[in-house]
Design a protein around this motif. Structure first.
Motif, PDB file in Angstrom:
ATOM      1  N   UNK A 109      20.220 -19.723  -2.801  1.00 36.03           N
ATOM      2  CA  UNK A 109      19.767 -21.018  -2.278  1.00 36.03           C
ATOM      3  C   UNK A 109      19.890 -22.043  -3.398  1.00 36.03           C
ATOM      4  N   UNK A 110      20.683 -23.072  -3.175  1.00 35.74           N
ATOM      5  CA  UNK A 110      20.920 -24.102  -4.198  1.00 35.74           C
ATOM      6  C   UNK A 110      21.322 -23.468  -5.524  1.00 35.74           C
ATOM      7  N   UNK A 111      22.238 -22.527  -5.454  1.00 34.47           N
ATOM      8  CA  UNK A 111      22.810 -21.841  -6.615  1.00 34.47           C
ATOM      9  C   UNK A 111      21.797 -20.966  -7.356  1.00 34.47           C
ATOM     10  N   UNK A 112      20.655 -20.718  -6.757  1.00 32.85           N
ATOM     11  CA  UNK A 112      19.645 -19.856  -7.389  1.00 32.85           C
ATOM     12  C   UNK A 112      19.386 -18.651  -6.501  1.00 32.85           C
ATOM     13  N   UNK A 113      19.267 -17.503  -7.128  1.00 21.54           N
ATOM     14  CA  UNK A 113      19.068 -16.254  -6.389  1.00 21.54           C
ATOM     15  C   UNK A 113      17.611 -16.103  -5.965  1.00 21.54           C
ATOM     16  N   UNK A 114      17.416 -15.819  -4.670  1.00 22.50           N
ATOM     17  CA  UNK A 114      16.085 -15.628  -4.092  1.00 22.50           C
ATOM     18  C   UNK A 114      16.002 -14.249  -3.445  1.00 22.50           C
ATOM     19  N   UNK A 115      14.759 -13.803  -3.221  1.00 22.15           N
ATOM     20  CA  UNK A 115      14.495 -12.612  -2.421  1.00 22.15           C
ATOM     21  C   UNK A 115      13.776 -13.048  -1.156  1.00 22.15           C
ATOM     22  N   UNK A 116      14.216 -12.522  -0.035  1.00 23.15           N
ATOM     23  CA  UNK A 116      13.610 -12.860   1.255  1.00 23.15           C
ATOM     24  C   UNK A 116      12.510 -11.855   1.606  1.00 23.15           C
ATOM     25  N   UNK A 117      11.377 -12.385   2.046  1.00 25.12           N
ATOM     26  CA  UNK A 117      10.260 -11.573   2.525  1.00 25.12           C
ATOM     27  C   UNK A 117       9.894 -12.024   3.934  1.00 25.12           C
ATOM     28  N   UNK A 118       9.215 -11.165   4.656  1.00 22.32           N
ATOM     29  CA  UNK A 118       8.713 -11.565   5.969  1.00 22.32           C
ATOM     30  C   UNK A 118       7.234 -11.207   6.091  1.00 22.32           C
ATOM     31  N   UNK A 119       6.539 -11.961   6.936  1.00 26.33           N
ATOM     32  CA  UNK A 119       5.124 -11.723   7.211  1.00 26.33           C
ATOM     33  C   UNK A 119       5.020 -11.027   8.562  1.00 26.33           C
ATOM     34  N   UNK A 120       4.344  -9.899   8.574  1.00 26.83           N
ATOM     35  CA  UNK A 120       4.236  -9.124   9.803  1.00 26.83           C
ATOM     36  C   UNK A 120       3.420  -9.879  10.851  1.00 26.83           C
ATOM     37  N   UNK A 121       3.794  -9.710  12.107  1.00 32.15           N
ATOM     38  CA  UNK A 121       3.105 -10.367  13.210  1.00 32.15           C
ATOM     39  C   UNK A 121       1.619 -10.026  13.210  1.00 32.15           C
ATOM     40  N   UNK A 122       0.803 -10.996  13.530  1.00 36.66           N
ATOM     41  CA  UNK A 122      -0.641 -10.775  13.599  1.00 36.66           C
ATOM     42  C   UNK A 122      -1.023  -9.925  14.799  1.00 36.66           C
ATOM     43  N   UNK A 123      -0.085  -9.736  15.737  1.00 40.01           N
ATOM     44  CA  UNK A 123      -0.364  -8.934  16.930  1.00 40.01           C
ATOM     45  C   UNK A 123      -0.118  -7.443  16.707  1.00 40.01           C
ATOM     46  N   UNK A 124       0.477  -7.081  15.566  1.00 36.58           N
ATOM     47  CA  UNK A 124       0.755  -5.674  15.297  1.00 36.58           C
ATOM     48  C   UNK A 124      -0.529  -4.916  14.956  1.00 36.58           C
ATOM     49  N   UNK A 125      -0.564  -3.651  15.343  1.00 37.31           N
ATOM     50  CA  UNK A 125      -1.743  -2.829  15.028  1.00 37.31           C
ATOM     51  C   UNK A 125      -1.739  -2.378  13.571  1.00 37.31           C
ATOM     52  N   UNK A 126      -0.565  -2.146  13.003  1.00 35.73           N
ATOM     53  CA  UNK A 126      -0.462  -1.669  11.630  1.00 35.73           C
ATOM     54  C   UNK A 126      -0.128  -2.821  10.683  1.00 35.73           C
ATOM     55  N   UNK A 127      -0.969  -3.039   9.701  1.00 40.03           N
ATOM     56  CA  UNK A 127      -0.784  -4.064   8.658  1.00 40.03           C
ATOM     57  C   UNK A 127      -0.431  -5.452   9.203  1.00 40.03           C
ATOM     58  N   UNK A 128      -1.179  -5.969  10.176  1.00 38.79           N
ATOM     59  CA  UNK A 128      -0.866  -7.319  10.673  1.00 38.79           C
ATOM     60  C   UNK A 128      -1.042  -8.362   9.578  1.00 38.79           C
ATOM     61  N   UNK A 129      -0.108  -9.300   9.506  1.00 42.91           N
ATOM     62  CA  UNK A 129      -0.212 -10.392   8.554  1.00 42.91           C
ATOM     63  C   UNK A 129       0.177 -10.049   7.134  1.00 42.91           C
ATOM     64  N   UNK A 130       0.539  -8.795   6.862  1.00 44.19           N
ATOM     65  CA  UNK A 130       0.925  -8.432   5.503  1.00 44.19           C
ATOM     66  C   UNK A 130       2.407  -8.722   5.266  1.00 44.19           C
ATOM     67  N   UNK A 131       2.758  -8.828   3.990  1.00 46.71           N
ATOM     68  CA  UNK A 131       4.123  -9.184   3.608  1.00 46.71           C
ATOM     69  C   UNK A 131       4.938  -7.922   3.390  1.00 46.71           C
ATOM     70  N   UNK A 132       6.172  -7.936   3.880  1.00 46.38           N
ATOM     71  CA  UNK A 132       7.027  -6.756   3.761  1.00 46.38           C
ATOM     72  C   UNK A 132       8.481  -7.183   3.695  1.00 46.38           C
ATOM     73  N   UNK A 133       9.338  -6.209   3.496  1.00 45.16           N
ATOM     74  CA  UNK A 133      10.780  -6.414   3.611  1.00 45.16           C
ATOM     75  C   UNK A 133      11.217  -6.065   5.030  1.00 45.16           C
ATOM     76  N   UNK A 134      12.335  -6.588   5.494  1.00 47.79           N
ATOM     77  CA  UNK A 134      12.851  -6.168   6.802  1.00 47.79           C
ATOM     78  C   UNK A 134      13.114  -4.668   6.809  1.00 47.79           C
TER      79      UNK A 134
END
Length: 204
Positions: free
Chosen positions: A34-59
């Motif tokens: 992004x703009x010539x700089x290397x980033x790591x992508x993360x996602x936030x788990x859905x709040x509707x999930x039973x396991x670890x809702x709202x926690x950050x993870x990788x795809x």
């Protein structure tokens, strides 16, 4: 009586290193420029999930019997969760597997995502996504704590038959946990361990 050739054939058929079907999972650690700089992508788990809702993870997610191998599972999960086209995903290398407290394994893969313009999250699994510059993570070491895990023999465990039985009843192990902070995000747990493994590989 088994021969060495029969044992080799059984292990080859099992393909234990490349295809882990059961409770095992696979994830992508996605790199994006992004703009010539290397980033790591993360996602936030859905709040509707039973396991670890709202926690950050990788795809990623569970390896299914229909997946050719762990890498295929990680790519499939990424396309399902973020809507990224498979043609925009280039796997660079496998990272060290992570052993979970449930005695299963997570198989991480480092990948490059060529474009994030068409990301369309699956609301049932993902609440949102964000990126963090790799340079920031390298210059901000994580906080480190420890999780105590108590080992207690379960039903049917023949504790009376083993030597030094006192060493195995109520034994406590300490597992290191790493906490990366970025804005209002806290990355820890298995995601934090995978991230630290990767960042450690980049250090001189």
């Amino acid at each position: 009586m088994l021969t060495i050739d029969e044992i080799k054939a059984k292990l080859k058929a099992a393909d234990t290193c490349n295809k882990q079907v059961g409770r095992e999972a696979a994830v992508l650690l996605p790199l994006i420029t992004i703009n010539r700089e290397l980033h790591i992508l993360f996602q936030v788990r859905s709040l509707a999930l039973r396991a670890q809702p709202g926690e950050i993870c990788f795809p990623g997610g569970k390896i299914e019997p229909s997946d050719h191998d762990a890498k295929a599972a990680a790519i499939r999960e990424c396309t399902e969760e973020l809507g990224i086209d498979e043609s925009d995903i280039s796997v660079i290398a496998a990272l060290p597997p992570v052993h979970t407290p449930q005695r299963t394994f997570i198989f991480p893969f480092l990948a490059e995502i060529s474009s994030i313009e068409d990301i369309s999250i699956n609301d049932a699994e993902v609440d949102s996504w964000f990126t963090i510059p790799v340079a920031y993570l390298l210059s901000h070491p994580p906080l480190q704590g420890y999780m105590n895990i108590t080992v207690q023999p379960g039903k049917g465990f023949p504790i009376e038959k083993i030597a030094n039985r006192d060493a195995y009843e109520g034994r406590i192990y300490q597992m290191p946990e790493y906490f990366y902070e970025y804005n209002d995000y806290i990355i820890w747990g298995l995601t934090g361990r995978i991230l630290k493994h990767f960042l450690d590989m980049l250090e001189p």
